[in-house]
Design a protein around this motif. Sequence first.
Motif, PDB file in Angstrom:
ATOM      1  N   ARG A 176      31.481  39.653  47.515  1.00 10.21           N
ATOM      2  CA  ARG A 176      32.653  38.835  48.160  1.00 10.21           C
ATOM      3  C   ARG A 176      33.547  38.185  46.967  1.00 10.21           C
ATOM      4  NH1 ARG A 176      29.813  35.463  51.280  1.00 10.21           N
ATOM      5  NH2 ARG A 176      29.038  36.378  53.297  1.00 10.21           N
ATOM      6  N   THR A 177      34.457  37.715  47.191  1.00  9.94           N
ATOM      7  CA  THR A 177      35.527  37.108  46.186  1.00  9.94           C
ATOM      8  C   THR A 177      34.795  36.212  45.145  1.00  9.94           C
ATOM      9  OG1 THR A 177      37.075  36.887  47.687  1.00  9.94           O
ATOM     10  CG2 THR A 177      37.605  35.657  46.053  1.00  9.94           C
ATOM     11  N   ARG A 178      34.997  36.673  43.911  1.00  4.28           N
ATOM     12  CA  ARG A 178      34.227  36.008  42.911  1.00  4.28           C
ATOM     13  C   ARG A 178      35.092  35.413  41.968  1.00  4.28           C
ATOM     14  NH1 ARG A 178      30.358  39.568  39.756  1.00  4.28           N
ATOM     15  NH2 ARG A 178      31.734  41.240  39.933  1.00  4.28           N
ATOM     16  N   ASP A 179      36.392  36.088  41.678  1.00  2.00           N
ATOM     17  CA  ASP A 179      37.298  35.729  40.784  1.00  2.00           C
ATOM     18  C   ASP A 179      38.462  34.876  41.390  1.00  2.00           C
ATOM     19  OD1 ASP A 179      35.840  37.312  38.907  1.00  2.00           O
ATOM     20  OD2 ASP A 179      37.041  38.905  39.595  1.00  2.00           O
ATOM     21  N   THR A 216      42.545  41.782  40.653  1.00  2.00           N
ATOM     22  CA  THR A 216      43.285  40.922  41.582  1.00  2.00           C
ATOM     23  C   THR A 216      43.116  41.318  42.713  1.00  2.00           C
ATOM     24  OG1 THR A 216      45.425  41.568  40.980  1.00  2.00           O
ATOM     25  CG2 THR A 216      44.743  39.469  40.083  1.00  2.00           C
ATOM     26  N   THR A 217      43.293  42.721  43.187  1.00  2.00           N
ATOM     27  CA  THR A 217      43.187  43.270  44.512  1.00  2.00           C
ATOM     28  C   THR A 217      41.841  43.112  44.947  1.00  2.00           C
ATOM     29  OG1 THR A 217      43.150  45.477  43.541  1.00  2.00           O
ATOM     30  CG2 THR A 217      45.418  44.430  44.307  1.00  2.00           C
ATOM     31  N   LEU A 218      40.970  43.491  43.963  1.00  2.00           N
ATOM     32  CA  LEU A 218      39.323  43.527  44.347  1.00  2.00           C
ATOM     33  C   LEU A 218      38.951  41.958  44.838  1.00  2.00           C
ATOM     34  CD1 LEU A 218      37.536  45.272  41.518  1.00  2.00           C
ATOM     35  CD2 LEU A 218      37.845  45.846  44.016  1.00  2.00           C
ATOM     36  N   VAL A 250      46.635  34.325  35.067  1.00  2.00           N
ATOM     37  CA  VAL A 250      46.531  35.189  33.931  1.00  2.00           C
ATOM     38  C   VAL A 250      47.278  36.533  33.844  1.00  2.00           C
ATOM     39  CG1 VAL A 250      44.747  36.131  32.439  1.00  2.00           C
ATOM     40  CG2 VAL A 250      44.143  33.923  33.724  1.00  2.00           C
ATOM     41  N   GLU A 251      47.197  37.253  34.957  1.00  2.00           N
ATOM     42  CA  GLU A 251      47.799  38.481  34.823  1.00  2.00           C
ATOM     43  C   GLU A 251      49.418  38.382  34.498  1.00  2.00           C
ATOM     44  OE1 GLU A 251      48.956  41.715  38.346  1.00  2.00           O
ATOM     45  OE2 GLU A 251      46.842  41.115  38.115  1.00  2.00           O
ATOM     46  N   ASP A 252      49.858  37.330  35.134  1.00  2.00           N
ATOM     47  CA  ASP A 252      51.270  37.118  35.342  1.00  2.00           C
ATOM     48  C   ASP A 252      51.727  36.872  33.744  1.00  2.00           C
ATOM     49  OD1 ASP A 252      51.583  37.607  37.938  1.00  2.00           O
ATOM     50  OD2 ASP A 252      51.627  35.626  38.591  1.00  2.00           O
ATOM     51  N   ALA A 253      50.709  35.961  33.154  1.00  2.00           N
ATOM     52  CA  ALA A 253      50.990  35.631  31.856  1.00  2.00           C
ATOM     53  C   ALA A 253      51.276  36.809  30.795  1.00  2.00           C
ATOM     54  CB  ALA A 253      49.958  34.737  31.229  1.00  2.00           C
ATOM     55  N   PHE A 254      50.117  37.897  31.186  1.00  2.00           N
ATOM     56  CA  PHE A 254      50.334  38.939  30.402  1.00  2.00           C
ATOM     57  C   PHE A 254      51.344  39.790  30.557  1.00  2.00           C
ATOM     58  CE2 PHE A 254      45.898  38.074  29.176  1.00  2.00           C
ATOM     59  CZ  PHE A 254      45.731  38.530  27.822  1.00  2.00           C
ATOM     60  N   VAL A 255      51.668  40.073  31.912  1.00  2.00           N
ATOM     61  CA  VAL A 255      52.951  40.903  32.269  1.00  2.00           C
ATOM     62  C   VAL A 255      54.216  40.126  31.534  1.00  2.00           C
ATOM     63  CG1 VAL A 255      54.409  41.405  34.228  1.00  2.00           C
ATOM     64  CG2 VAL A 255      51.884  41.650  34.443  1.00  2.00           C
ATOM     65  N   SER A 256      54.168  38.903  31.385  1.00  2.00           N
ATOM     66  CA  SER A 256      55.508  38.190  30.779  1.00  2.00           C
ATOM     67  C   SER A 256      55.527  38.655  29.528  1.00  2.00           C
ATOM     68  CB  SER A 256      55.416  36.553  30.925  1.00  2.00           C
ATOM     69  OG  SER A 256      54.344  36.274  30.007  1.00  2.00           O
ATOM     70  N   LYS A 257      54.590  39.096  29.008  1.00  2.00           N
ATOM     71  CA  LYS A 257      54.603  39.509  27.266  1.00  2.00           C
ATOM     72  C   LYS A 257      54.531  40.849  27.179  1.00  2.00           C
ATOM     73  CE  LYS A 257      54.786  35.617  25.358  1.00  2.00           C
ATOM     74  NZ  LYS A 257      55.796  35.234  24.478  1.00  2.00           N
ATOM     75  N   GLY A 258      55.042  41.846  28.263  1.00  2.00           N
ATOM     76  CA  GLY A 258      55.174  43.123  28.234  1.00  2.00           C
ATOM     77  C   GLY A 258      53.845  44.118  28.541  1.00  2.00           C
ATOM     78  N   TYR A 259      52.927  43.354  29.076  1.00  2.00           N
ATOM     79  CA  TYR A 259      51.681  44.327  29.433  1.00  2.00           C
ATOM     80  C   TYR A 259      52.111  44.852  30.795  1.00  2.00           C
ATOM     81  CZ  TYR A 259      48.885  42.595  25.530  1.00  2.00           C
ATOM     82  OH  TYR A 259      48.458  42.242  24.336  1.00  2.00           O
ATOM     83  N   VAL A 260      51.528  45.941  31.108  1.00  2.00           N
ATOM     84  CA  VAL A 260      51.663  46.520  32.450  1.00  2.00           C
ATOM     85  C   VAL A 260      50.294  46.353  33.229  1.00  2.00           C
ATOM     86  CG1 VAL A 260      51.962  48.724  33.657  1.00  2.00           C
ATOM     87  CG2 VAL A 260      53.174  48.655  31.746  1.00  2.00           C
ATOM     88  N   ALA A 261      50.379  45.880  34.398  1.00  2.00           N
ATOM     89  CA  ALA A 261      49.143  45.670  34.976  1.00  2.00           C
ATOM     90  C   ALA A 261      48.719  46.891  35.882  1.00  2.00           C
ATOM     91  CB  ALA A 261      49.219  44.268  35.999  1.00  2.00           C
ATOM     92  N   GLU A 270      40.770  50.605  40.243  1.00  2.00           N
ATOM     93  CA  GLU A 270      40.060  51.147  41.535  1.00  2.00           C
ATOM     94  C   GLU A 270      41.177  52.077  42.329  1.00  2.00           C
ATOM     95  OE1 GLU A 270      42.069  47.068  42.849  1.00  2.00           O
ATOM     96  OE2 GLU A 270      41.053  48.057  41.159  1.00  2.00           O
ATOM     97  N   ASN A 271      42.415  51.908  41.893  1.00  2.00           N
ATOM     98  CA  ASN A 271      43.543  52.743  42.439  1.00  2.00           C
ATOM     99  C   ASN A 271      43.689  53.947  41.675  1.00  2.00           C
ATOM    100  OD1 ASN A 271      43.645  50.857  44.650  1.00  2.00           O
ATOM    101  ND2 ASN A 271      45.289  49.903  43.671  1.00  2.00           N
ATOM    102  N   ILE A 272      43.085  53.995  40.450  1.00  2.00           N
ATOM    103  CA  ILE A 272      43.567  55.230  39.532  1.00  2.00           C
ATOM    104  C   ILE A 272      42.133  56.066  39.514  1.00  2.00           C
ATOM    105  CG2 ILE A 272      43.882  55.437  36.856  1.00  2.00           C
ATOM    106  CD1 ILE A 272      44.942  52.766  36.809  1.00  2.00           C
ATOM    107  N   PRO A 273      42.596  57.490  39.332  1.00  2.00           N
ATOM    108  CA  PRO A 273      41.361  58.552  39.340  1.00  2.00           C
ATOM    109  C   PRO A 273      40.531  58.455  38.185  1.00  2.00           C
ATOM    110  CG  PRO A 273      43.348  59.538  39.826  1.00  2.00           C
ATOM    111  CD  PRO A 273      43.752  58.124  39.504  1.00  2.00           C
ATOM    112  N   LEU A 274      39.310  58.620  38.172  1.00  2.00           N
ATOM    113  CA  LEU A 274      38.260  58.112  37.291  1.00  2.00           C
ATOM    114  C   LEU A 274      38.663  58.910  35.728  1.00  2.00           C
ATOM    115  CD1 LEU A 274      35.613  57.509  36.242  1.00  2.00           C
ATOM    116  CD2 LEU A 274      34.695  59.700  36.906  1.00  2.00           C
ATOM    117  N   GLU A 275      39.242  60.221  35.744  1.00  2.00           N
ATOM    118  CA  GLU A 275      39.546  60.710  34.198  1.00  2.00           C
ATOM    119  C   GLU A 275      40.812  59.991  33.825  1.00  2.00           C
ATOM    120  OE1 GLU A 275      38.676  62.220  37.091  1.00  2.00           O
ATOM    121  OE2 GLU A 275      37.344  64.036  36.544  1.00  2.00           O
ATOM    122  N   GLN A 276      41.521  59.657  34.816  1.00  2.00           N
ATOM    123  CA  GLN A 276      42.794  59.082  34.177  1.00  2.00           C
ATOM    124  C   GLN A 276      42.475  57.517  33.720  1.00  2.00           C
ATOM    125  OE1 GLN A 276      46.028  58.950  37.270  1.00  2.00           O
ATOM    126  NE2 GLN A 276      47.494  57.750  35.378  1.00  2.00           N
TER     127      GLN A 276
END
Length: 388
Positions: free
Chosen positions: A231-234, A219-221, A240-251, A255-261
């Motif tokens: 350019r914006t494609r999605d 979403t931030t991309l 969709v993300e909010d629906a998953f978060v409502s069911k306990g998923y962590v979003a 792109e903000n997370i180091p490669l190895e992590q």
Amino acid sequence: PKMTATKKYCLDYVSRANKAKLEAELQICRLVDIPLTVHPYEQGLILPNHTTKGAGGVINNDGVLVDTEQEVVGAYDVSLDEIEYKDEEVIYIGYMYYAFGHAFTDNLQKLWFLHTNEGKELLNRGVKMVYNVFQGEEMPSYSKRLAELANFNISSAIPILKPTRFKKIWLPSNSLFRKDKKLYYTATFKTSIEAIKENVLKNVNPQWETYNKVYLSRTTLANKEGHGWQRTRDYGEQAVEDAFVSKGYVALHPENIPLEQQIYIAMTAKHIAATVGSVSHVSIFANANTQMILLNKIDWCYQHQLLADHLAETQVVYVDIHHSMYKIEAWLGPFSMSVTKYLQQFLGLKPQADNFLLDPIFWKYFMRWQRRARRLWWRDVKRRWKKN
């Protein structure tokens, strides 16, 4: 979700048409046993990838394109004045794509040769490694790091930016390759993936979190302006993300997370949800007991995703979340997404009408789709005109 008896796939949450496409693809065994070879080409020519002329590749002294296993290849005409000659031998390690999902797939496919006795001997006597750039973008730092995690040192590799003929080009075959538009891998390629996982585990940061259920978000991309197809494609992923978060998923936003992590998260999370594309290809590092929820944003079978899931043997659930319209080069988007009836069923949400046509986001998507469709139509008209 019910997994099939013979394969770890669930297709209960996709349309009938998409199910038929996926079933045909999922029957294919992606692991093949073939010998890997290297071929020396005297006075070989490397054509760089060119956005308008052609994809480029390795050309032998007779003018024939020989590196045909690559996903993107294509000879084009060049004048003698355009060709630079270098009286030296080189090892061609292929295209180095900047797209993240290609960095741990296509970018690794020729590197196996560097670990052979012949490859080591060439490197020891000073033979250089060269690679082809893709769409003018040189190899990103994360691609070099991934190669390093796979135990290959390609930090000294040189990009080919202009047509160059060499005294000799050593061309390894691919440990991951296409045949009849299908993608396959060898045990040698799988070894590289296992090496990456082992090296990540050797250097785990104690501050890295482990997760039960994660949603890998773009979403931030999607809110960033880029150039061309970047350019914006999605459109509509936030719902969709909010629906998953409502069911306990962590979003999480990769792109903000180091490669190895990122790799560590893929290796340790028990449930991973993502739209199908580069962001979901990290499933190649997941474990066999991981549930991978693949969210289709178009009716298209992504060969890299099929290969990743076959290699990792994850428990895959496909879910249709889109209203994207078919067009040429479908994988480039744009894409229209919403909380479809299939996603509601999978997440156990209260059924409600998917009134996507009343959502302004869909019409933003539609306007973008129209612009792209017109460009593709005009491009094809010009190509046909040139041929005639």
